[in-house]
Write an enzyme that holds these catalytic residues in place. Structure first.
Site, PDB file in Angstrom:
ATOM      1  N   THR A 186       0.863  -1.183   0.000  1.00  0.00           N
ATOM      2  CA  THR A 186       0.000   0.000   0.000  1.00  0.00           C
ATOM      3  C   THR A 186       0.898   1.230   0.000  1.00  0.00           C
ATOM      4  O   THR A 186       1.555   1.527   1.002  1.00  0.00           O
ATOM      5  CB  THR A 186      -0.917   0.017   1.238  1.00  0.00           C
ATOM      6  OG1 THR A 186      -1.611  -1.231   1.317  1.00  0.00           O
ATOM      7  CG2 THR A 186      -1.931   1.138   1.145  1.00  0.00           C
ATOM      8  N   LYS A 198      -7.871   1.027  -2.679  1.00  0.00           N
ATOM      9  CA  LYS A 198      -7.361   0.655  -1.344  1.00  0.00           C
ATOM     10  C   LYS A 198      -7.494   1.839  -0.367  1.00  0.00           C
ATOM     11  O   LYS A 198      -7.771   1.659   0.817  1.00  0.00           O
ATOM     12  CB  LYS A 198      -5.900   0.207  -1.489  1.00  0.00           C
ATOM     13  CG  LYS A 198      -5.160  -0.044  -0.202  1.00  0.00           C
ATOM     14  CD  LYS A 198      -5.592  -1.296   0.535  1.00  0.00           C
ATOM     15  CE  LYS A 198      -4.773  -1.445   1.818  1.00  0.00           C
ATOM     16  NZ  LYS A 198      -5.216  -2.544   2.653  1.00  0.00           N
ATOM     17  N   LYS A 245      -0.038   5.855   7.775  1.00  0.00           N
ATOM     18  CA  LYS A 245       0.525   6.191   6.448  1.00  0.00           C
ATOM     19  C   LYS A 245      -0.561   6.094   5.383  1.00  0.00           C
ATOM     20  O   LYS A 245      -0.636   6.921   4.486  1.00  0.00           O
ATOM     21  CB  LYS A 245       1.727   5.284   6.120  1.00  0.00           C
ATOM     22  CG  LYS A 245       1.331   3.976   5.469  1.00  0.00           C
ATOM     23  CD  LYS A 245       2.409   3.150   4.871  1.00  0.00           C
ATOM     24  CE  LYS A 245       2.018   1.694   4.872  1.00  0.00           C
ATOM     25  NZ  LYS A 245       1.056   1.202   3.946  1.00  0.00           N
TER      26      LYS A 245
HETATM   27  N1  NAP Z   1      -0.659  -6.435   7.968  1.00  0.00           N
HETATM   28  C1  NAP Z   1      -1.841  -6.261   7.393  1.00  0.00           C
HETATM   29  O1  NAP Z   1      -2.877  -6.618   7.951  1.00  0.00           O
HETATM   30  C2  NAP Z   1      -1.962  -5.639   6.018  1.00  0.00           C
HETATM   31  C3  NAP Z   1      -3.156  -5.814   5.302  1.00  0.00           C
HETATM   32  C4  NAP Z   1      -3.270  -5.269   4.030  1.00  0.00           C
HETATM   33  C5  NAP Z   1      -2.223  -4.543   3.497  1.00  0.00           C
HETATM   34  N2  NAP Z   1      -1.073  -4.361   4.223  1.00  0.00           N
HETATM   35  C6  NAP Z   1       0.015  -3.578   3.604  1.00  0.00           C
HETATM   36  O2  NAP Z   1       0.994  -4.529   3.164  1.00  0.00           O
HETATM   37  C7  NAP Z   1       2.303  -3.958   3.244  1.00  0.00           C
HETATM   38  C8  NAP Z   1       3.190  -4.857   4.102  1.00  0.00           C
HETATM   39  O3  NAP Z   1       2.609  -4.943   5.395  1.00  0.00           O
HETATM   40  P1  NAP Z   1       3.144  -5.972   6.507  1.00  0.00           P
HETATM   41  O4  NAP Z   1       2.095  -5.960   7.566  1.00  0.00           O
HETATM   42  O5  NAP Z   1       3.575  -7.241   5.887  1.00  0.00           O
HETATM   43  O6  NAP Z   1       4.412  -5.152   7.040  1.00  0.00           O
HETATM   44  P2  NAP Z   1       5.705  -5.680   7.803  1.00  0.00           P
HETATM   45  O7  NAP Z   1       5.434  -6.955   8.501  1.00  0.00           O
HETATM   46  O8  NAP Z   1       6.194  -4.519   8.604  1.00  0.00           O
HETATM   47  O9  NAP Z   1       6.742  -5.980   6.605  1.00  0.00           O
HETATM   48  C9  NAP Z   1       7.303  -4.933   5.863  1.00  0.00           C
HETATM   49  C10 NAP Z   1       8.269  -5.483   4.831  1.00  0.00           C
HETATM   50  O10 NAP Z   1       8.864  -4.376   4.118  1.00  0.00           O
HETATM   51  C11 NAP Z   1      10.286  -4.498   4.169  1.00  0.00           C
HETATM   52  N3  NAP Z   1      10.896  -3.163   4.117  1.00  0.00           N
HETATM   53  C12 NAP Z   1      10.526  -2.050   4.815  1.00  0.00           C
HETATM   54  N4  NAP Z   1      11.325  -1.009   4.489  1.00  0.00           N
HETATM   55  C13 NAP Z   1      12.201  -1.472   3.554  1.00  0.00           C
HETATM   56  C14 NAP Z   1      13.251  -0.867   2.803  1.00  0.00           C
HETATM   57  N5  NAP Z   1      13.552   0.436   2.947  1.00  0.00           N
HETATM   58  N6  NAP Z   1      13.950  -1.636   1.944  1.00  0.00           N
HETATM   59  C15 NAP Z   1      13.647  -2.951   1.789  1.00  0.00           C
HETATM   60  N7  NAP Z   1      12.657  -3.584   2.453  1.00  0.00           N
HETATM   61  C16 NAP Z   1      11.936  -2.846   3.323  1.00  0.00           C
HETATM   62  C17 NAP Z   1      10.554  -5.207   5.481  1.00  0.00           C
HETATM   63  O11 NAP Z   1      11.866  -5.737   5.459  1.00  0.00           O
HETATM   64  P3  NAP Z   1      12.635  -6.084   6.839  1.00  0.00           P
HETATM   65  O12 NAP Z   1      12.165  -7.442   7.216  1.00  0.00           O
HETATM   66  O13 NAP Z   1      14.068  -6.019   6.468  1.00  0.00           O
HETATM   67  O14 NAP Z   1      12.248  -5.011   7.838  1.00  0.00           O
HETATM   68  C18 NAP Z   1       9.447  -6.270   5.442  1.00  0.00           C
HETATM   69  O15 NAP Z   1       9.792  -7.314   4.567  1.00  0.00           O
HETATM   70  C19 NAP Z   1       2.106  -2.542   3.803  1.00  0.00           C
HETATM   71  O16 NAP Z   1       2.048  -1.637   2.734  1.00  0.00           O
HETATM   72  C20 NAP Z   1       0.762  -2.632   4.516  1.00  0.00           C
HETATM   73  O17 NAP Z   1       0.124  -1.371   4.595  1.00  0.00           O
HETATM   74  C21 NAP Z   1      -0.913  -4.914   5.447  1.00  0.00           C
END
Ligand code: NAP
Length: 290
Positions: free
Chosen positions: A96, A171, A239
């Protein structure tokens, strides 16, 4: 089966990869923090050292990263996605992010004769684990058709919205409602509590009444047990509200409620609750009102 690359093994990315592997694709993964690749490697995923290596291996490359900055650095950075994009390659960003950033990336991809989709998801971790995400897709219709089978390995509602950026715009609509819903629920439950009605009793009415919403099913236990173990980080909802406000400004649309809700989430992040689940907006409000 085709080769598929996946970049970003966070809370969402990891279960999404598992479902792609279950569907029989050959998968290569990359994550900035290497240790997060280990479990998938032992299940048979190839592990890349750079995003470039992932794109070189794959017909489809999917990314699932935090925000616009993360996607920008993985795409444009040294040995990034852009460096290996070319004809026959499809880049699907499921993160997102700002729709404007995504539109710019799609132009770079198409300049290299590749194809791109924005394909953000809704449904959180349990739906990702079950392969039942709802996926809203922006980009060219023919790219969508080529990608539908792969997307179906991760989701059960795969919906084409329109041209580049449209998936992300949809979204934003979703997350405006999600954030407002969560904040309203938190405020109302607190008011009920301050008037002597326990959250348990309140939910026994609300879950069966005209104010019912799915957020109640998903977040009831967090509120009752005061447990805000993150499923969807509070700072991520903040965000998303900021991206939504960017979209509203660009449309000269006065999103009055959304800006109020965004301020509440901003206060919660400033209180240090950003890494908790977004239902911790209840905790932030309770501390403010106590
Ligand atoms: N969780 C939910 O319920 C949900 C539902 C729908 C959509 N989303 C969306 O899906 C996306 C991921 O969410 P998530 O919950 O999976 O987040 P998360 O668990 O915090 O994972 C974030 C991922 O992004 C990577 N990352 C962050 N900054 C980076 C950078 N500068 N360079 C390279 N890699 C980077 C992290 O790598 P590291 O492991 O190295 O930190 C990790 O693999 C977001 O946009 C969120 O808004 C989430």
């Amino acid at each position: 089966m085709e080769n598929v690359g996946f970049i970003g093994l966070g809370k969402m990315g990891t279960p999404m990869v598992r479902n792609i592997m279950k569907a029989g694709y050959n998968v290569m993964v990359y994550n900035r923090t290497k240790s997060k690749s280990e479990a998938l490697a032992s299940d048979g995923a190839r592990v890349a050292k750079t995003p470039k290596e992932v794109v070189e291996f794959s017909k489809f490359t999917i990314s699932m990263l935090t925000d616009s900055e993360a996607v920008g650095s993985v795409f444009y950075g040294p040995d990034g996605v852009a460096s290996a994009m070319g004809p026959g390659k499809i880049y699907i960003d499921a993160s997102t992010i700002s729709y404007k950033v995504s539109e710019e990336i799609s132009k770079v991809v198409e300049g290299k004769m590749g194809e791109m989709l924005d394909a953000p998801v809704t449904g959180s971790v349990p739906a990702a684990e079950r392969g039942e995400l709802t996926i809203m897709v922006g980009g060219k219709k023919e790219t969508f058709e080529k990608s539908k089978k792969l997307l179906s390995s991760m989701g059960k509602n795969i919906i084409y919205i329109g041209p580049h950026g449209s998936g992300l715009k949809m979204k934003m609509v979703n997350n405006i409602i999600l954030g407002a819903n969560m904040a309203t629920l938190a405020e109302a439950i607190l008011l009920g509590e301050q008037n002597g009605i326990s959250p348990d009793v309140q939910f026994s009415v609300l879950l069966n009444g005209s104010a019912y919403s799915r957020v109640m099913d998903l977040k009831k236990e967090n509120i009752i047990k005061n447990n805000f173990e993150p499923m969807f980080n509070l700072e991520h909802e903040m965000k998303d509200l900021n991206y939504a406000l960017e979209m509203a400004r660009s449309s000269q649309f006065p999103a009055v409620l959304t800006s109020e809700v965004a301020q509440l989430f901003e206060i919660a992040v400033k209180k240090g609750l950003g890494k908790m689940d977004f239902s911790a907006i209840y905790k932030a409000l309770r501390e403010a009102y106590d």
